[in-house]
Motif scaffolding. Structure first.
Motif, mmCIF file in Angstrom:
data_model
loop_
_atom_site.group_PDB
_atom_site.id
_atom_site.type_symbol
_atom_site.label_atom_id
_atom_site.label_comp_id
_atom_site.label_asym_id
_atom_site.label_seq_id
_atom_site.Cartn_x
_atom_site.Cartn_y
_atom_site.Cartn_z
ATOM 1 N N ILE A 25 -14.408 4.378 -0.523
ATOM 2 C CA ILE A 25 -14.390 2.911 -0.524
ATOM 3 C C ILE A 25 -13.297 2.349 -1.414
ATOM 4 O O ILE A 25 -13.030 1.161 -1.406
ATOM 5 N N LEU A 26 -12.666 3.219 -2.221
ATOM 6 C CA LEU A 26 -11.649 2.707 -3.141
ATOM 7 C C LEU A 26 -10.368 3.529 -3.018
ATOM 8 O O LEU A 26 -10.426 4.730 -2.744
ATOM 9 N N PRO A 27 -9.231 2.903 -3.225
ATOM 10 C CA PRO A 27 -7.965 3.649 -3.217
ATOM 11 C C PRO A 27 -7.881 4.549 -4.444
ATOM 12 O O PRO A 27 -8.350 4.174 -5.518
ATOM 13 N N ILE A 28 -7.307 5.754 -4.265
ATOM 14 C CA ILE A 28 -7.285 6.676 -5.402
ATOM 15 C C ILE A 28 -5.923 6.786 -6.069
ATOM 16 O O ILE A 28 -5.759 7.564 -6.991
ATOM 17 N N SER A 29 -4.949 6.043 -5.595
ATOM 18 C CA SER A 29 -3.703 6.102 -6.355
ATOM 19 C C SER A 29 -2.935 4.794 -6.261
ATOM 20 O O SER A 29 -3.116 3.997 -5.352
ATOM 21 N N GLY A 30 -2.101 4.594 -7.273
ATOM 22 C CA GLY A 30 -1.260 3.409 -7.320
ATOM 23 C C GLY A 30 -1.943 2.232 -7.997
ATOM 24 O O GLY A 30 -3.082 2.334 -8.487
ATOM 25 N N ARG A 31 -1.200 1.095 -8.003
ATOM 26 C CA ARG A 31 -1.711 -0.089 -8.674
ATOM 27 C C ARG A 31 -2.009 -1.197 -7.678
ATOM 28 O O ARG A 31 -2.878 -2.043 -7.899
ATOM 29 N N VAL A 32 -1.227 -1.189 -6.589
ATOM 30 C CA VAL A 32 -1.422 -2.232 -5.581
ATOM 31 C C VAL A 32 -0.892 -1.691 -4.259
ATOM 32 O O VAL A 32 -0.005 -0.833 -4.235
ATOM 33 N N ASP A 33 -1.470 -2.149 -3.187
ATOM 34 C CA ASP A 33 -1.028 -1.693 -1.872
ATOM 35 C C ASP A 33 0.422 -2.118 -1.640
ATOM 36 O O ASP A 33 0.732 -3.312 -1.700
ATOM 37 N N PRO A 34 1.323 -1.141 -1.383
ATOM 38 C CA PRO A 34 2.750 -1.498 -1.232
ATOM 39 C C PRO A 34 3.014 -2.415 -0.043
ATOM 40 O O PRO A 34 4.067 -3.055 0.014
ATOM 41 N N ARG A 35 2.053 -2.504 0.891
ATOM 42 C CA ARG A 35 2.290 -3.368 2.047
ATOM 43 C C ARG A 35 2.158 -4.842 1.710
ATOM 44 O O ARG A 35 2.597 -5.703 2.441
ATOM 45 N N LEU A 36 1.495 -5.106 0.563
ATOM 46 C CA LEU A 36 1.367 -6.508 0.169
ATOM 47 C C LEU A 36 2.703 -7.002 -0.356
ATOM 48 O O LEU A 36 3.312 -6.371 -1.222
ATOM 49 N N ALA A 37 3.159 -8.109 0.160
ATOM 50 C CA ALA A 37 4.422 -8.665 -0.327
ATOM 51 C C ALA A 37 4.162 -9.423 -1.611
ATOM 52 O O ALA A 37 3.415 -10.393 -1.642
ATOM 53 N N ILE A 38 4.752 -8.916 -2.695
ATOM 54 C CA ILE A 38 4.504 -9.544 -3.989
ATOM 55 C C ILE A 38 5.820 -10.033 -4.570
ATOM 56 O O ILE A 38 6.771 -9.273 -4.707
ATOM 57 N N ASP A 39 5.874 -11.298 -4.873
ATOM 58 C CA ASP A 39 7.097 -11.854 -5.452
ATOM 59 C C ASP A 39 6.780 -12.538 -6.769
ATOM 60 O O ASP A 39 7.088 -13.699 -6.977
ATOM 61 N N PHE A 40 6.126 -11.777 -7.657
ATOM 62 C CA PHE A 40 5.706 -12.372 -8.929
ATOM 63 C C PHE A 40 6.837 -12.342 -9.938
ATOM 64 O O PHE A 40 7.752 -11.530 -9.842
#
Ligand SMILES: Nc1ncnc2c1ncn2[C@@H]1O[C@H](COP(=O)(O)OP(=O)(O)OP(=O)(O)O)[C@@H](O)[C@H]1O
Ligand SMILES: [Mg+2]
Lengths: 335, 302, 294
Positions: free
Chosen positions: A162-177
């Motif tokens: 039910i949970l992702p086991i690696s990374g910090r955020v899904d790379p497919r999400l476009a993030i422009d912070f």
């Protein structure tokens, strides 16, 4: 206004940081092997090597080298990472927010779990409950974050994925912070989709870091609450008709928190130690993970920069603990 | 007048005698965890010592035809590989047994060395006091100001990887655990009147320290040793997990866990078995230490 | 009067560090052979300091500032260390205050009881064991063979104190320093132990310096008594004389303050403030501050 006590602590903190810088610098320079040889590509000319030597002062004595290094460091220049070919400060600054968000979350979870369990354990009167809690906690205390992390991977990543086991955020999400504080910034910008994804990535590593902390808090706070409950003021409150819960929350918890807090500070510094391995397990891009790469690659400038970063964090935590002492303990407030 | 004011002197003794079972055996019955944990650790130690004899396979022998076989109780298993094989077809059971060698070597050597160093310094500081104590106490303070992670990163970066480095790092970081406790315990014992009595009898300071004080401090050291071995097993596993321990041709639990983590979706058992063994061993050291503490505490301090 | 066994003259002690607070001020005291000499005073008066000075076990923070301690005519403070070691433990022994901390918890009773005999008399084997058994018989302990194999925590406080008494008498010393040997025990056991010390002392002909803060105890077993206040002697004499007609008001106040052992029902009285003030004045005249417990 800064009291003399606080001033002394700040001075002490600066001295300690300087000490860490000296010790780590000296130790890393006596490492067998030529730092320059590791710094440049194979096949460099003898002139290139000599030039680099002079630039780092490696042809001079250790003291001179330290002075040169310190001069650079004070202007914010910690050199270039050998393995990643990037400015050390930029590298660390890019990774630090991830670790800060992770550890603060873990701290909050650990405190909540530990305090909650300790308060709950004072409500039961039966000896059996107390000793069961103690025994279970004895086992919890022995299980390190490393093991929790792997157990979570197995449980919530593989057995019941039910949970992702690696990374910090899904790379497919476009993030422009604008910052790397993804959790905080996404909440502020009300990008709840991103916040949700960041949290999903963070739950398991944060829990792995929080559980050992909660176990320690539970043990110390439970003991402190038990002994506070036997004091006259607590007994008086009981006689006046207050419930156990009320006595704990209103009377004893505040006093019992003082020893707990000192310990939480120490444990929180240990938690930063835990990030080294937990971030590795979850491929979480923080400074702990970075530290392992730095050591594996014998990337001395990066190692040195990371040690100072950790040192600074530990010192800040200690200062924060001191400050919160003053808040909790009225006798210290005007010192 | 004197004679009248004082009562008869009753005879004492005899009735307190409890014969039969020696007291340590009784203690073991009160703390079964010591027996269970100690028994498990003894078995593990024997398996590690006789690893080549008890392992069903060569732990390094690869057989890619037999890679990622599941453990014996599940479908598609090969009964020759009780706990299955890893991605290179190496027998997991055999690798676990050989991995115990590294784990226990580190645990025993590092804990004993840290314990010996810390105990000697702690005894001297607690017993002689004065400048010896001042120096040792400052040393501890400085050490404690350096958080363990920082120190271990620094140490591994400095001295490199390998079994000796791992042991050295643990000793350098953890001797203070022993030193602090032993120092305060010694200080407490030194204040006891039996030390004065020994001085009056003309025993030398060295004799008093080794014959009178040390035996009272040893139970605590024993407890700390057990706990430290648990810590050392974890540290070794963590370092070999990230590839900073022994070279990869020697099986380690941490290394096996790392390999298992890579193929977690194809063969959960590759990680689960070494992880379980690690947890079991750490818990055993902990419970042993805890049990020993309970065993020695009320008796020695009453 | 017979020649003194122990003769302390002008003994002064003070804290080693500034402000060098004086703890003993020119103390003179004699113990005759076979005599039980009481040393009384309230807590902090310096009683134990005198005992420890005789035994050479003063804490590091305290130093002697003058005076002599003669044992059978020899100055303990001036003699070579070797001679001193010969005397201590064999001719001068100690019965300590707290039987809980005075026995090493990790050594068997038998070993601890015979330390002196082994170290100073060179006894061993069967002779040593026989001697140990008879020592325990002397202090009225049943089944001595079994008790010798026990550890301290397996025995009651009263039994432990008896063992310490046996150990003190094991070397047949000429002088025993008994530092409040009964304060850590409960009242009924106290009386038994007092009687034991008295009878052992009488049969061995041992001189005893008996430290206590309880004049009731003094009345029961001491031949002579010295009253100490703030490190200074305020009264000295035969027990019967001092108790019948104390010449110093402090002694009288101490008597009123101590629980009477021979009659029940009379309450204790605190030492009056006016007296304490007067004593402070007296101390001040001697250039001595009273040492108060922090
Ligand atoms: N180790 C020490 N360091 C500093 N001062 C000490 C030490 N031991 C005793 N003193 C001081 O010496 C003074 C005399 O102490 P002493 O032990 O001789 O008193 P006492 O008459 O035996 O009292 P008590 O009845 O409590 O045993 C006390 O004021 C005490 O504070
Ligand atoms: Mg005393």
């Amino acid at each position: 206004m800064l009291s003399s006590r606080a001033l002394r602590q700040v001075v002490f903190a600066i001295v300690t940081l300087f000490g860490v810088a000296v010790v780590s610098f000296v130790l890393l320079r006596v490492v067998p092997g030529d730092p320059i040889a590791m710094m440049i590509a194979p096949g460099a000319s003898a002139e290139d090597i000599a030039r680099l030597r002079a630039a780092y002062g490696l042809d001079k004595g250790l003291v001179a080298q330290f002075v040169i290094w310190l001069g650079h460091a004070l202007t914010g220049d910690f050199g270039t990472s050998i393995s990643m070919r990037q400015n050390v400060v930029h590298l660390i600054a890019g990774r630090l927010p991830a670790t800060i968000e992770l550890t603060l979350t873990a701290l909050a979870v650990g405190l909540a779990l530990g305090i909650g369990a300790a308060v709950a354990s004072t409500l039961g009167t039966r000896r059996l409950i107390g000793s069961t809690v103690d025994n279970a906690n004895g086992i919890l205390l022995a299980v390190p974050d490393f093991v929790w992390a792997l157990a979570f991977v197995l449980l919530f990543g593989v057995a019941w994925p039910i949970l992702p086991i690696s990374g910090r955020v899904d790379p497919r999400l476009a993030i422009d912070f604008t910052t790397s504080f993804l959790l905080i910034e996404s909440l502020l910008r009300l990008r709840l989709d991103i916040a949700r994804d960041v949290l999903a990535h963070m739950i398991m590593p944060a829990m792995a870091l929080a559980l050992p902390l909660a176990a320690v808090i539970l043990r110390v706070l439970k003991g402190a609450l038990e002994s506070e409950a036997l004091r006259d003021y607590a007994l008086l409150a009981r006689i006046r008709g207050a419930s156990r819960l009320r006595v704990t929350l209103r009377e004893t918890l505040r006093n019992a928190m003082i020893p707990t807090l000192a310990l939480t500070g120490v444990q929180f510094t240990f938690m930063f130690g835990g990030t080294v391995i937990v971030e590795r397990i979850f491929a979480y891009p923080g400074i702990g993970n970075l530290a392992i790469d730095a050591v594996i690659n014998r990337d001395l400038p990066l190692v040195q920069g990371l040690i100072l970063t950790f040192g600074l964090i530990f010192i800040l935590i200690n200062l924060a603990v001191e400050a919160s002492f003053a808040l909790l303990n009225p006798r210290l407030r005007h010192g | 007048m004197v004679e009248r004011a004082l009562p008869e002197i009753p005879r004492l003794g005899g009735s307190v005698a409890h014969r039969g079972m020696p007291s340590w055996l009784k203690g073991l019955r009160r703390e079964p965890r010591v027996v269970v944990a100690g028994g498990y650790l003894l078995l593990l130690l024997l398996a590690a010592i006789f690893a080549p004899l008890v392992s069903p396979h060569d732990p390094l022998e690869q057989d890619l035809m037999l890679n990622t076989l599941p453990p014996a109780f599940s479908a598609g298993a090969d009964p020759g590989y009780v706990l299955g094989t890893d991605s290179l077809g190496r027998d997991i059971a055999s690798r676990l047994i050989h991995g115990a060698r590294v784990a226990l070597t580190v645990a025993i050597v590092a804990a004993l060395a840290a314990g010996a160093f810390g105990t000697v310094l702690g005894l001297l500081a607690g017993y002689y006091g004065g400048w010896v104590d001042a120096v040792v106490s400052r040393l501890i303070d400085i050490w404690m100001a350096f958080p363990p992670v920082l120190l271990s990163i620094l140490l591994v970066a400095m001295i490199g990887t390998g079994l000796t480095s791992v042991i050295l790092a643990i000793v350098i970081i953890d001797w203070t655990r022993f030193c602090r406790v032993v120092r305060s315990e010694t200080l407490q014992q030194t204040r006891m009147d039996y030390v004065d009595a020994a001085v009056v009898l003309g025993r030398s300071r060295w004799t008093i320290l080794t014959r009178e004080v040390l035996p009272n401090v040893l139970p605590v050291v024993l407890v700390l040793l057990s706990l430290e071995m648990g810590i050392a097993v974890i540290v070794e596993a963590v370092l070999s997990f990230v590839g900073l321990s022994v070279s990869s041709d020697m099986p380690t639990w941490g290394g096996m866990i790392a390999e298992g983590r890579q193929i977690i979706y194809h063969g959960w058992w590759v990680m689960v078995f070494p992880l379980s063994l690690l947890v079991l061993t750490v818990l055993a050291f902990n419970q042993l230490g805890d049990g020993l503490r309970r065993l020695t505490d009320p008796v020695m301090r009453r | 009067m017979s020649p003194a066994l122990l003769s302390i003259a002008g003994l002064s002690a003070r804290l080693k560090r500034p402000p060098h607070t004086p703890l003993l001020r020119s103390v003179d005291l004699e113990v005759a052979p076979g005599e039980v000499h009481g040393l009384v005073g309230e807590s902090g008066a310096g009683k134990s300091t005198i005992g420890k000075a005789i035994l050479g076990i003063l804490p590091g923070a305290i130093e002697l500032a003058g005076g002599t301690i003669r044992f059978c005519g020899e100055d303990l403070l001036a003699m070579p260390a070797g001679r001193r070691r010969e005397i201590l433990g064999s001719q001068i022994a100690l019965i300590p205050q707290d039987p809980m901390t005075s026995l090493n918890p990790s050594r068997r009773i038998g070993d601890q009881l015979t330390d002196g005999l082994r170290l100073k008399r060179g006894l061993n084997g069967k002779a040593l064991e026989d001697k140990a058994v008879s020592l325990l018989r002397d202090v009225q302990i049943n089944d001595p063979e079994a008790v010798l194999r026990r550890y301290p925590h397996e025995l009651s406080g009263g039994m432990r104190q008896r063992i310490l008494i046996a150990a003190a008498f094991s070397m047949d010393p000429k002088l025993i320093i008994a530092d409040e040997p009964t304060t850590a025990l409960d009242v009924t056991v106290q009386k038994e132990v007092l009687r034991l010390i008295r009878s052992m002392q009488a049969s061995h002909g041992t001189g005893v310096l008996f430290v206590t803060h309880d004049l009731g105890v003094v009345a029961q077993i001491c031949d002579r008594v010295t009253v100490l206040y703030g490190g200074m002697i305020v009264e000295q004499g035969a027990t019967a004389d001092v108790l019948a007609a104390p010449s110093h008001p402090y002694t009288a106040a101490l008597m009123a303050a101590s629980p009477r052992h021979d009659q029940t029902g009379s309450g204790m009285q605190p030492i009056p403030a006016s007296l304490t003030a007067a004593l402070q004045g007296e101390l001040a005249r001697h250039g001595l501050e009273r040492v108060t417990h922090a």
